[in-house]
Write a protein that holds these residues in place. Structure first.
Motif, mmCIF file in Angstrom:
data_model
loop_
_atom_site.group_PDB
_atom_site.id
_atom_site.type_symbol
_atom_site.label_atom_id
_atom_site.label_comp_id
_atom_site.label_asym_id
_atom_site.label_seq_id
_atom_site.Cartn_x
_atom_site.Cartn_y
_atom_site.Cartn_z
ATOM 1 N N MET A 1 72.189 4.726 45.533
ATOM 2 C CA MET A 1 72.519 6.025 46.052
ATOM 3 C C MET A 1 73.322 6.760 44.991
ATOM 4 N N LYS A 2 73.121 8.056 44.927
ATOM 5 C CA LYS A 2 73.852 8.876 43.964
ATOM 6 C C LYS A 2 74.938 9.651 44.691
ATOM 7 N N LEU A 3 76.160 9.586 44.128
ATOM 8 C CA LEU A 3 77.269 10.385 44.626
ATOM 9 C C LEU A 3 77.627 11.392 43.557
ATOM 10 N N VAL A 4 77.698 12.655 43.969
ATOM 11 C CA VAL A 4 78.125 13.725 43.077
ATOM 12 C C VAL A 4 79.565 14.034 43.448
ATOM 13 N N LEU A 5 80.492 13.664 42.568
ATOM 14 C CA LEU A 5 81.910 13.873 42.813
ATOM 15 C C LEU A 5 82.321 15.220 42.229
ATOM 16 N N ARG A 6 83.009 16.014 43.015
ATOM 17 C CA ARG A 6 83.550 17.307 42.563
ATOM 18 C C ARG A 6 85.029 17.316 42.935
ATOM 19 N N LEU A 7 85.835 16.668 42.080
ATOM 20 C CA LEU A 7 87.227 16.406 42.443
ATOM 21 C C LEU A 7 88.228 16.802 41.372
ATOM 22 N N PRO A 8 88.341 17.883 40.743
ATOM 23 C CA PRO A 8 87.427 19.011 40.770
ATOM 24 C C PRO A 8 86.323 18.900 39.712
ATOM 25 N N GLU A 9 86.483 17.977 38.729
ATOM 26 C CA GLU A 9 85.423 17.859 37.721
ATOM 27 C C GLU A 9 84.185 17.257 38.352
ATOM 28 N N ARG A 10 83.019 17.652 37.847
ATOM 29 C CA ARG A 10 81.758 17.132 38.364
ATOM 30 C C ARG A 10 81.428 15.836 37.648
ATOM 31 N N LYS A 11 81.118 14.798 38.423
ATOM 32 C CA LYS A 11 80.757 13.502 37.872
ATOM 33 C C LYS A 11 79.760 12.846 38.822
ATOM 34 N N GLU A 12 78.727 12.209 38.282
ATOM 35 C CA GLU A 12 77.746 11.514 39.110
ATOM 36 C C GLU A 12 77.907 10.017 38.922
ATOM 37 N N VAL A 13 77.875 9.291 40.044
ATOM 38 C CA VAL A 13 77.945 7.826 40.004
ATOM 39 C C VAL A 13 76.864 7.251 40.906
ATOM 40 N N GLU A 14 76.397 6.059 40.553
ATOM 41 C CA GLU A 14 75.416 5.331 41.364
ATOM 42 C C GLU A 14 76.129 4.161 42.039
ATOM 43 N N VAL A 15 75.890 3.984 43.338
ATOM 44 C CA VAL A 15 76.461 2.863 44.083
ATOM 45 C C VAL A 15 75.411 2.310 45.035
ATOM 46 N N LYS A 16 75.636 1.091 45.504
ATOM 47 C CA LYS A 16 74.750 0.484 46.505
ATOM 48 C C LYS A 16 75.021 1.127 47.855
ATOM 49 N N GLY A 17 73.947 1.374 48.598
ATOM 50 C CA GLY A 17 74.075 2.004 49.903
ATOM 51 C C GLY A 17 73.908 1.016 51.040
ATOM 52 N N ASP A 18 73.466 1.504 52.193
ATOM 53 C CA ASP A 18 73.271 0.761 53.425
ATOM 54 C C ASP A 18 74.568 0.109 53.906
ATOM 55 N N ARG A 19 75.609 0.928 53.958
ATOM 56 C CA ARG A 19 76.911 0.484 54.440
ATOM 57 C C ARG A 19 77.725 1.700 54.848
ATOM 58 N N PRO A 20 78.860 1.491 55.505
ATOM 59 C CA PRO A 20 79.671 2.634 55.946
ATOM 60 C C PRO A 20 80.215 3.440 54.772
ATOM 61 N N LEU A 21 80.272 4.734 54.956
ATOM 62 C CA LEU A 21 80.768 5.649 53.936
ATOM 63 C C LEU A 21 82.193 5.310 53.512
ATOM 64 N N LYS A 22 83.057 4.969 54.450
ATOM 65 C CA LYS A 22 84.451 4.650 54.130
ATOM 66 C C LYS A 22 84.529 3.515 53.112
ATOM 67 N N GLU A 23 83.688 2.495 53.266
ATOM 68 C CA GLU A 23 83.670 1.349 52.349
ATOM 69 C C GLU A 23 83.326 1.792 50.927
ATOM 70 N N ILE A 24 82.381 2.697 50.803
ATOM 71 C CA ILE A 24 81.960 3.202 49.485
ATOM 72 C C ILE A 24 83.086 3.997 48.839
ATOM 73 N N LEU A 25 83.742 4.854 49.606
ATOM 74 C CA LEU A 25 84.838 5.655 49.066
ATOM 75 C C LEU A 25 85.980 4.770 48.580
ATOM 76 N N LEU A 26 86.333 3.746 49.365
ATOM 77 C CA LEU A 26 87.399 2.837 48.964
ATOM 78 C C LEU A 26 87.022 2.074 47.697
ATOM 79 N N GLU A 27 85.758 1.664 47.585
ATOM 80 C CA GLU A 27 85.282 0.969 46.389
ATOM 81 C C GLU A 27 85.457 1.836 45.141
ATOM 82 N N LEU A 28 85.283 3.149 45.295
ATOM 83 C CA LEU A 28 85.423 4.077 44.179
ATOM 84 C C LEU A 28 86.877 4.472 43.918
ATOM 85 N N GLY A 29 87.807 3.943 44.718
ATOM 86 C CA GLY A 29 89.213 4.259 44.537
ATOM 87 C C GLY A 29 89.600 5.611 45.103
#
Length: 73
Positions: A1-29
């Motif tokens: 899955m692709k995540l487009v982060l705008r925090l505020p700089e734009r950055k794209e990251v690839e992560v494994k999906g098929d899991r709760p969103l909260k888990e993915i966000l925590l994994e990314l710090g």
């Protein structure tokens, strides 16, 4: 899955999906309480499962505020 982060700089990251969103966000710090995540035009909840092949956009939920007067700038 692709995540487009705008925090505020734009950055794209690839992560494994098929899991709760909260888990993915925590994994990314990322603090789940300080961001909003959008899929297309849909705002996602933290317990929503997200899958492979999806593209999600992560935005900061904290804004600059209203200024000293309490009214818009």
């Amino acid at each position: 899955m692709k995540l487009v982060l705008r925090l505020p700089e734009r950055k794209e990251v690839e992560v494994k999906g098929d899991r709760p969103l909260k888990e993915i966000l925590l994994e990314l710090g990322l603090n789940p309480e300080t961001v909003v995540v959008i899929r297309g035009e849909e705002l996602l909840t933290l317990d929503e499962r997200v899958g492979e092949g999806e593209t999600l956009e992560v935005l900061s939920a904290i804004s600059g505020g209203w200024g000293e007067s309490g009214h818009g700038v």
